[in-house]
Design a protein around this motif. Structure first.
Motif, PDB file in Angstrom:
ATOM      1  N   TYR A  60      -7.221  -4.241  -5.722  1.00  0.00           N
ATOM      2  CA  TYR A  60      -6.655  -2.813  -5.572  1.00  0.00           C
ATOM      3  C   TYR A  60      -8.024  -2.100  -5.303  1.00  0.00           C
TER       4      TYR A  60
ATOM      5  N   THR B  96       0.957  -1.236  -0.129  1.00  0.00           N
ATOM      6  CA  THR B  96      -0.011   0.073   0.040  1.00  0.00           C
ATOM      7  C   THR B  96       0.881   1.073  -0.050  1.00  0.00           C
TER       8      THR B  96
ATOM      9  N   THR C 115      -8.877   2.322  -4.268  1.00  0.00           N
ATOM     10  CA  THR C 115      -8.326   3.718  -4.299  1.00  0.00           C
ATOM     11  C   THR C 115      -7.898   4.398  -3.004  1.00  0.00           C
TER      12      THR C 115
ATOM     13  N   ILE D 244      -1.486   4.425  -5.007  1.00  0.00           N
ATOM     14  CA  ILE D 244      -0.516   3.940  -5.977  1.00  0.00           C
ATOM     15  C   ILE D 244       0.713   4.887  -6.387  1.00  0.00           C
TER      16      ILE D 244
ATOM     17  N   GLU E 281      -5.225   9.265  -5.261  1.00  0.00           N
ATOM     18  CA  GLU E 281      -5.791   9.066  -6.607  1.00  0.00           C
ATOM     19  C   GLU E 281      -6.803  10.011  -6.921  1.00  0.00           C
TER      20      GLU E 281
ATOM     21  N   ALA F 179       4.678   1.981 -12.572  1.00  0.00           N
ATOM     22  CA  ALA F 179       3.654   0.829 -12.226  1.00  0.00           C
ATOM     23  C   ALA F 179       3.772  -0.172 -12.902  1.00  0.00           C
TER      24      ALA F 179
ATOM     25  N   SER G  52      10.157  -0.506  -7.825  1.00  0.00           N
ATOM     26  CA  SER G  52       9.018  -1.249  -7.999  1.00  0.00           C
ATOM     27  C   SER G  52       9.196  -2.693  -8.372  1.00  0.00           C
TER      28      SER G  52
ATOM     29  N   TRP H 178      -6.767   5.451 -12.823  1.00  0.00           N
ATOM     30  CA  TRP H 178      -5.949   4.428 -12.026  1.00  0.00           C
ATOM     31  C   TRP H 178      -6.790   3.088 -11.975  1.00  0.00           C
TER      32      TRP H 178
ATOM     33  N   MET I 296      -4.932  -0.186 -13.400  1.00  0.00           N
ATOM     34  CA  MET I 296      -4.757  -1.307 -12.597  1.00  0.00           C
ATOM     35  C   MET I 296      -5.415  -2.556 -13.212  1.00  0.00           C
TER      36      MET I 296
ATOM     37  N   THR J 111       2.335   3.266  -2.248  1.00  0.00           N
ATOM     38  CA  THR J 111       3.554   2.700  -3.016  1.00  0.00           C
ATOM     39  C   THR J 111       3.680   4.379  -3.603  1.00  0.00           C
TER      40      THR J 111
ATOM     41  N   LEU K 227       3.861  -4.007 -11.599  1.00  0.00           N
ATOM     42  CA  LEU K 227       2.768  -4.363 -10.859  1.00  0.00           C
ATOM     43  C   LEU K 227       2.100  -5.684 -11.493  1.00  0.00           C
TER      44      LEU K 227
ATOM     45  N   HIS L 257      -3.422  -4.276  -3.057  1.00  0.00           N
ATOM     46  CA  HIS L 257      -2.835  -2.966  -3.019  1.00  0.00           C
ATOM     47  C   HIS L 257      -3.832  -2.219  -2.517  1.00  0.00           C
TER      48      HIS L 257
END
Length: 378
Positions: free
Chosen positions: A217, A157, A219, A191, A223, A203, A170, A231, A235, A159, A206, A187
């Motif tokens: 994931y 989390t 938000t 991000i 974000e 990213a 990463s 995002w 993802m 990141t 990932l 996650h």
């Protein structure tokens, strides 16, 4: 008037952050020779003027990464100096009792504060840039079926992929997560700082993360400073399940677990269409007899989780305070800063310190983590 109050508050904070260390370390207390006092004053004056300018250039709508790096680093250094200047008064009291007179007393304190600050800034930078430690925690859930006993939930989390180029870091995080062979990989938000277009390369690793059952994931608040929906979509492209107020069910050994996710607490006020934390919607259609693992970015979202009978909420956001003693301020806003805590009769909350850092590339007494939560049945 609101803008005026904010401007006044900003000026007061800046004067305290830069003025307190200047007064104690440079002038007039230590009574340094004129060249030393002048040089120190110039450094603090440049910081006082340059810091807000760099933060504006680095974090405004047309953000410049080079300015963000300078502003963020300045913030970290001046915070450490400010805190340890205040703590230096303890040494000052000891020296007063010992009969040490000024200017020798103030010079000893100044040198000690600068030395400690340099060590902490150096160590804090190392801690921020390193591969996070693996933190392992067993969590017993009363409603968890025996078939799911031993399920490994791997959490990353915060990141905050951003102004510093961190693609190689990463990739190392992704490799470390894969070595843990998680059943569910999470996650928990924040991000990146910046658009998908700007942070796409950082990213990309990932995409390589694997999970036996699912990787999900949600938000975070950052974000919603930019492109929350973008995002979520990205993802999804990277092979993650975006839990945008929804849930899925994973199964192992004949037993099932609901894995749900909600938007960040700030989503409703972001004016992003269709966004806003909605746990009722997220759990809609789920079997009420099944245990529920909820991913919600902020620990303070735990209240609704308790009312909904969630078994375990996983959050980030706090960074564990990131730079000591900032965790005391975080605790004012959040019910937990890090670790496992219980809320109500059923609900537990695990708060991660985060996998990277935000802003200042420092972590002082708040190490980053990749978390392995091993779920245990009663």
């Amino acid at each position: 008037m609101k803008m005026v109050r904010r401007a006044v508050m900003l000026v007061v904070v800046l004067l305290l952050l830069f003025g307190v260390p200047w007064w104690a370390l440079v002038f007039p207390s230590p009574d340094w020779p004129a060249p030393v006092a002048i040089a120190g004053t110039v450094v603090f004056a440049l910081g006082l003027v340059g810091f807000p300018l760099m933060m504006f250039l680095g974090h405004s709508r047309r953000a410049q990464d080079w300015a963000a790096r300078i502003g963020d680093s300045t913030l970290g250094v001046v915070w450490v100096l400010f805190v340890w200047t205040l703590l230096g008064d303890l040494l000052r009291l000891v020296l007063i009792v010992a009969g040490v007179e000024n200017p020798a007393r103030s010079r000893i304190v100044a040198v000690a504060v600068v030395a400690v600050s340099l060590v902490l800034v150096g160590w804090g930078h190392f801690e921020a840039m390193r591969l996070p430690r693996i933190k392992r925690v067993d969590v017993t859930l009363a409603r968890l079926g025996a078939g799911l006993d031993g399920t490994r939930v791997v959490v990353i989390t915060d990141t905050h992929l951003g102004p510093l180029e961190r693609t190689a870091w990463s990739a190392k995080v992704a490799a470390a997560v894969n070595e843990l062979d998680g059943d569910v990989v999470i996650h928990a938000g924040d991000i990146a700082d910046g658009s998908v277009a700007r942070r796409r390369g950082q990213a990309e690793p990932l995409r390589t993360i694997r999970a036996r059952l699912s990787k999900v994931y949600v938000t975070g608040n950052h974000e919603y400073f930019g492109e929350a929906q973008a995002w979520l979509d990205h993802m999804d492209e990277l092979g993650w399940e975006p839990l945008h107020n929804r849930h899925l069910v994973v199964e192992r050994g004949g037993d099932r677990l609901v894995v749900a996710g909600v938007d960040d607490a700030t989503a409703a006020g972001s004016r992003v269409a269709g966004h806003g934390a909605d746990l009722t919607r997220a759990l809609g259609g789920a079997d009420s007899e099944l245990p529920v693992l909820l991913v919600a970015h902020q620990p303070k979202q735990i209240g609704e989780a308790v009312r909904a009978g969630v078994d375990l909420q996983i959050s980030g956001h706090t960074h564990g305070g990131q730079i000591w003693p900032f965790h005391y301020l975080v605790r004012v806003d959040q019910p937990s800063v890090h670790g496992l805590s219980r809320h109500g009769e059923r609900t537990q909350l695990y708060t991660s310190r985060g996998t990277e850092f935000w802003g200042p590339p420092l972590r002082v007494f708040a190490p980053s983590e990749i978390t392995v939560l091993t779920l245990r049945s009663a």
